[in-house]
Design a protein around this motif. Structure first.
Motif, PDB file in Angstrom:
ATOM      1  N   LEU A 161      33.980  40.419  55.432  1.00 14.56           N
ATOM      2  CA  LEU A 161      34.883  39.388  54.832  1.00 14.56           C
ATOM      3  C   LEU A 161      35.375  40.290  53.666  1.00 14.56           C
ATOM      4  CD1 LEU A 161      35.213  36.407  53.622  1.00 14.56           C
ATOM      5  CD2 LEU A 161      33.158  36.797  52.491  1.00 14.56           C
ATOM      6  N   VAL A 162      36.743  40.050  53.627  1.00 12.82           N
ATOM      7  CA  VAL A 162      37.524  40.659  52.521  1.00 12.82           C
ATOM      8  C   VAL A 162      38.452  39.972  51.785  1.00 12.82           C
ATOM      9  CG1 VAL A 162      37.682  43.029  53.639  1.00 12.82           C
ATOM     10  CG2 VAL A 162      39.391  41.434  54.306  1.00 12.82           C
ATOM     11  N   HIS A 163      38.956  40.173  50.288  1.00  8.96           N
ATOM     12  CA  HIS A 163      39.960  39.528  49.927  1.00  8.96           C
ATOM     13  C   HIS A 163      40.759  40.379  49.237  1.00  8.96           C
ATOM     14  CE1 HIS A 163      37.913  40.150  45.973  1.00  8.96           C
ATOM     15  NE2 HIS A 163      36.766  40.410  46.665  1.00  8.96           N
ATOM     16  N   SER A 164      42.130  39.985  49.077  1.00  3.93           N
ATOM     17  CA  SER A 164      43.096  40.954  48.445  1.00  3.93           C
ATOM     18  C   SER A 164      44.246  40.078  47.920  1.00  3.93           C
ATOM     19  CB  SER A 164      43.691  41.695  49.793  1.00  3.93           C
ATOM     20  OG  SER A 164      44.078  41.042  50.531  1.00  3.93           O
ATOM     21  N   HIS A 165      44.740  41.009  47.092  1.00  5.99           N
ATOM     22  CA  HIS A 165      46.098  40.441  46.349  1.00  5.99           C
ATOM     23  C   HIS A 165      45.929  39.078  45.435  1.00  5.99           C
ATOM     24  CE1 HIS A 165      47.912  43.606  48.434  1.00  5.99           C
ATOM     25  NE2 HIS A 165      47.562  43.265  49.661  1.00  5.99           N
ATOM     26  N   CYS A 166      44.828  38.630  45.091  1.00  3.85           N
ATOM     27  CA  CYS A 166      44.591  37.356  44.423  1.00  3.85           C
ATOM     28  C   CYS A 166      44.669  37.770  43.144  1.00  3.85           C
ATOM     29  CB  CYS A 166      43.500  36.438  44.781  1.00  3.85           C
ATOM     30  SG  CYS A 166      43.746  36.066  46.467  1.00  3.85           S
ATOM     31  N   ASP A 167      44.212  39.005  42.463  1.00  3.42           N
ATOM     32  CA  ASP A 167      44.037  39.113  41.060  1.00  3.42           C
ATOM     33  C   ASP A 167      45.683  39.103  40.341  1.00  3.42           C
ATOM     34  OD1 ASP A 167      41.486  39.519  41.727  1.00  3.42           O
ATOM     35  OD2 ASP A 167      41.342  41.303  41.020  1.00  3.42           O
ATOM     36  N   GLY A 168      45.515  38.435  39.278  1.00  5.67           N
ATOM     37  CA  GLY A 168      46.959  38.362  38.567  1.00  5.67           C
ATOM     38  C   GLY A 168      47.586  37.292  38.909  1.00  5.67           C
ATOM     39  N   LEU A 169      47.295  36.232  39.861  1.00  6.16           N
ATOM     40  CA  LEU A 169      47.892  35.237  40.154  1.00  6.16           C
ATOM     41  C   LEU A 169      47.225  34.016  39.428  1.00  6.16           C
ATOM     42  CD1 LEU A 169      48.973  35.619  43.761  1.00  6.16           C
ATOM     43  CD2 LEU A 169      50.333  35.718  41.761  1.00  6.16           C
ATOM     44  N   HIS A 170      48.189  33.027  39.208  1.00  4.96           N
ATOM     45  CA  HIS A 170      47.645  31.813  38.593  1.00  4.96           C
ATOM     46  C   HIS A 170      48.427  30.543  39.323  1.00  4.96           C
ATOM     47  CE1 HIS A 170      46.830  34.965  35.640  1.00  4.96           C
ATOM     48  NE2 HIS A 170      45.978  34.026  34.841  1.00  4.96           N
ATOM     49  N   VAL A 171      47.616  29.468  39.482  1.00  2.76           N
ATOM     50  CA  VAL A 171      48.199  28.312  39.927  1.00  2.76           C
ATOM     51  C   VAL A 171      47.869  27.166  39.377  1.00  2.76           C
ATOM     52  CG1 VAL A 171      48.211  29.034  42.498  1.00  2.76           C
ATOM     53  CG2 VAL A 171      46.017  27.988  41.563  1.00  2.76           C
ATOM     54  N   ARG A 172      48.846  26.038  39.485  1.00  3.34           N
ATOM     55  CA  ARG A 172      48.414  24.718  38.688  1.00  3.34           C
ATOM     56  C   ARG A 172      47.369  23.865  39.803  1.00  3.34           C
ATOM     57  NH1 ARG A 172      49.101  23.375  33.953  1.00  3.34           N
ATOM     58  NH2 ARG A 172      49.269  21.343  34.174  1.00  3.34           N
ATOM     59  N   ALA A 173      46.423  23.698  39.373  1.00  2.00           N
ATOM     60  CA  ALA A 173      45.211  23.048  39.995  1.00  2.00           C
ATOM     61  C   ALA A 173      44.056  22.656  39.504  1.00  2.00           C
ATOM     62  CB  ALA A 173      44.811  24.058  41.108  1.00  2.00           C
ATOM     63  N   ASP A 174      43.313  21.488  40.224  1.00  2.00           N
ATOM     64  CA  ASP A 174      41.761  21.188  39.678  1.00  2.00           C
ATOM     65  C   ASP A 174      40.993  22.432  40.278  1.00  2.00           C
ATOM     66  OD1 ASP A 174      39.333  20.215  40.092  1.00  2.00           O
ATOM     67  OD2 ASP A 174      40.356  18.311  39.430  1.00  2.00           O
ATOM     68  N   ARG A 175      40.444  23.226  39.417  1.00  2.54           N
ATOM     69  CA  ARG A 175      39.767  24.333  40.024  1.00  2.54           C
ATOM     70  C   ARG A 175      38.533  24.026  40.788  1.00  2.54           C
ATOM     71  NH1 ARG A 175      36.706  29.072  36.203  1.00  2.54           N
ATOM     72  NH2 ARG A 175      35.724  29.839  38.139  1.00  2.54           N
ATOM     73  N   ALA A 176      37.896  22.904  40.560  1.00  2.00           N
ATOM     74  CA  ALA A 176      36.821  22.535  41.471  1.00  2.00           C
ATOM     75  C   ALA A 176      37.205  22.176  42.784  1.00  2.00           C
ATOM     76  CB  ALA A 176      35.917  21.542  40.523  1.00  2.00           C
ATOM     77  N   LYS A 177      38.284  21.484  42.629  1.00  2.00           N
ATOM     78  CA  LYS A 177      38.777  21.109  44.146  1.00  2.00           C
ATOM     79  C   LYS A 177      39.540  22.170  45.147  1.00  2.00           C
ATOM     80  CE  LYS A 177      38.915  16.286  42.797  1.00  2.00           C
ATOM     81  NZ  LYS A 177      38.550  16.447  41.171  1.00  2.00           N
TER      82      LYS A 177
END
Ligand code: ADP
Length: 289
Positions: A161-177
């Motif tokens: 399981l890996v994750h990448s390139h998400c740091d530094g990005l922000h979205v408009r969303a309902d966080r829990a959903k």
């Protein structure tokens, strides 16, 4: 009536014609065919009526499902409670085999409970009874929340399981959903990937949107099935009565949530090679290009 005998809607204006002395010399008649406009109006009224009726039917269906789910959960909780009591030995000793049976009762109870929770969740979303708390959400925090929740299952199945390139990005969303959608995609990826495979959570900004992708090297989805997996109760190669895990509601719920947050959920998949689910969400206001 027209010359050919057909009836039509018309607006007729008759104007009296007078000469300079004011004497009536005749009448001018202007007829405007209003049939098309009338038909369009009638169609619009019929469509609005149909929409109102289906809205009402949806509401009735949703409240029925909500009430049913609630009624079902109460006895289910009692089943789990009494199974726990028996397992703990409070009511007297149980043999190893009885312990085994009780454990099976509990796992079936949990499965049924998760189905009921999914139905309740779905019916609430469909009925528009869910509220959304839309804010700027840092994806790094979302990743930090969901990865530890899925890691144990991935590890137990021998998946990378890996994750990448998400740091530094922000979205408009309902966080829990948003977390709910990603958890659903990640747990599907775990479920449908053979041991030794890999699962990647990655992110990418695409102008005013951010793509959050869950990619697996799993069994993939046949092309003839791919169009229906976002429909409720659809499970590829399985029937509703099959005993395998899941309800076939996860993707329908996730897709509804994505749309309600101004985004969308799509999939690319090749049978035997793997799948990529892409959740598109609007980029956070501060980060908008
Ligand atoms: P559930 O997982 O409860 O069966 P979902 O709505 O989440 O329901 O998924 C519907 C179906 O789509 C699954 O039953 C499965 O056939 C297919 N599917 C979903 N995710 C994947 C995936 N990552 N790889 C292969 N098939 C998938």
């Amino acid at each position: 009536m027209r010359k050919d005998g057909t009836r039509f809607w018309a607006n007729v204006v008759i104007t009296a014609l007078r000469d300079d002395a004011g004497t009536l010399v005749g009448f001018a008649k202007v007829t405007r065919d209003l049939t098309e406009r009338r038909l369009a109006e009638q169609q619009a009224i019929a469509t609005a009526r149909r929409l109102a009726q289906s809205e009402q039917a949806n509401q009735v269906k949703a409240s029925f499902l909500a009430a049913m789910s609630h009624e079902l959960r109460t006895p289910l909780n009692a089943i789990a409670g009494y199974a726990d009591l028996l397992i703990s030995g409070i009511g007297g000793g149980v043999t190893d085999q009885q312990q085994q049976y009780l454990t099976r009762i509990k796992s079936s109870q949990q499965h049924l409970l998760s189905i009921i929770n999914d139905i309740l969740n779905f019916s609430r979303i469909e009925a528009g009874q869910v509220t959304y708390d839309i804010r700027d959400v840092p994806l790094a925090r979302v990743v930090d929340a969901v990865i530890p929740m899925i890691e144990p299952q991935a590890e137990a199945k021998g998946l990378h399981l890996v994750h990448s390139h998400c740091d530094g990005l922000h979205v408009r969303a309902d966080r829990a959903k948003l977390e709910q959608v990603l958890l659903n995609l990640l747990s599907n990826a775990v479920k449908f990937t053979e041991p030794g495979g890999s699962i990647t959570l990655s992110c990418e900004q695409r102008s005013a949107m951010v793509a959050i992708m869950v990619t697996d090297t799993g069994i993939g989805i046949p092309p003839e099935e791919i169009g229906s997996i976002f429909q409720p109760f659809i499970q590829v190669g399985r029937t509703l009565t099959s005993t395998q895990e899941g309800t076939g509601l996860g993707l329908a719920i996730s897709s509804d949530l994505a749309q309600a947050m101004g985004g969308e959920l799509t999939v690319h998949s090749a049978e035997g090679e793997g799948s990529r689910f892409t959740l598109m969400l609007p980029v956070a206001r501060d980060a908008a290009p």
